[in-house]
Scaffold this active site. Structure first.
Site: not given
Lengths: 133, 133, 133, 133
Positions: C18-21
């Site tokens: 996952t990423d910060g979004g």
């Protein structure tokens, strides 16, 4: 970046980027492309964190095409270019290239990345801000 | 997982995990360790998404120690173990190991990962839930 | 895998993906696609390590197209399909899809990945082995 | 780098580095640490590719300890320091720190990374070269 100059960003290849084939792993070039798009935005004086608050937008990749021409290796100094063009009211098409830096830069990869502008809350399409050419 | 059995999770090594040295990149073993901790939690019937809402906690790594014994290679079938013990009221210490699977499993890596339990809102320490042994 | 059945491989989404979004980072879906291609090969009884020695070939991605339809989230159970078709004598085109598993699987991503068969030593094009349909 | 000055290297946080928690994923800090070690070597005029040929050595991480003090966020400008000390004849201990850059730099992470010097062929321990202080 005015008058036709193309924005580009330097990237160094580290161990983390390579795979057991001794070259950069094919997914990791997409990280390099994204760094150049982020730095292009920063160079315009924009920040994704601020844009998310005012005017409340975010950018999301909706499609991409990549051509892998030659591999990059550990320690290579690369240059990643980024040419955005509006693609309708709510999207931006980034034409991007990765070159191996040097006296005669060598093209390693060509990509087209289509990015949509969305409302942070509703996730519906929003008009691309004026700062995109 | 009761009666002294240690939880473990299988991991396959793919190209994405390797580096130009032909072995798994040293940071990527930490991903394998985290997968085993996530699956240990899932095996207890817990979900990080639900815990974040009720009782409103999250787990954060605060320190770790890793010993790299032997490298893993492309296509290796690994097994990642996970032995949690409470470490005070607000932390859990995970003793973890990565083995190469096979008739005689080979230890590749040993780690201790200290995880704190935090309040989602305040980010202050919270008591570790009862389901941790 | 015969009679029209399409090969597919399960993938679980972890924090690393996952990423910060709050969704899977756009480059990381390419890792999932590659895992499915690797497992398709393994299901045929083939090994990239052995193929590199006999008959001395390797597979390299030369181009790809991706359409991102919907994002995947932490803990999602995905299914990654892989439909190879020969593309001339020396290349294979993989049509791939990523679905969110469930009673009604949801398509999240569609891709076409073109892979060339190369000689390990000379890096020149080699005929695709017979086991590719 | 002489007279007690500590080598450090700037790192920018991109989307690729973050996870769904909105902070840098715990394994990705190890990439930042490795970049600083690679750049420290380059600053000495050394190249891992050349060292692998003459005198035929490579460096391998054998153990590490990390303390996570505060998280880094998207767009943060970090500084990664790297203080090597010989640890016996065949190993180097790197004391490293990651700081958030700014008028008052904030320590985010402290690490000790033990690296062994190996013979490229035999993978047996080799004496650490003279250029390591």
């Amino acid at each position: 970046m005015s008058g036709g100059a193309v924005f580009s960003w330097p990237v160094r290849v580290y161990w983390e980027d390579t795979d057991g084939g001794g070259v950069v792993y094919y997914a990791n070039y997409l990280k390099f492309l994204e760094r150049a798009r982020s730095e292009w935005l920063r160079a315009l004086g924009q920040s994704q964190a601020i844009l998310a608050v005012d005017p409340g937008i975010l950018f999301v990749v909706v499609s991409l095409q990549v051509e892998y021409l030659k591999p990059a290796h550990l320690d290579d100094a690369l240059r990643v270019s980024c040419e955005p063009v509006r693609d309708g009211r709510v999207a931006v098409l980034f034409r991007q290239q990765i070159l191996r830096d040097g006296p005669e830069p060598e093209p390693l990869l060509r990509a087209e990345v289509r990015v949509a502008c969305l409302d942070v809350q509703s996730r519906r399409p929003r008009r691309v801000p004026e700062f995109v050419p």
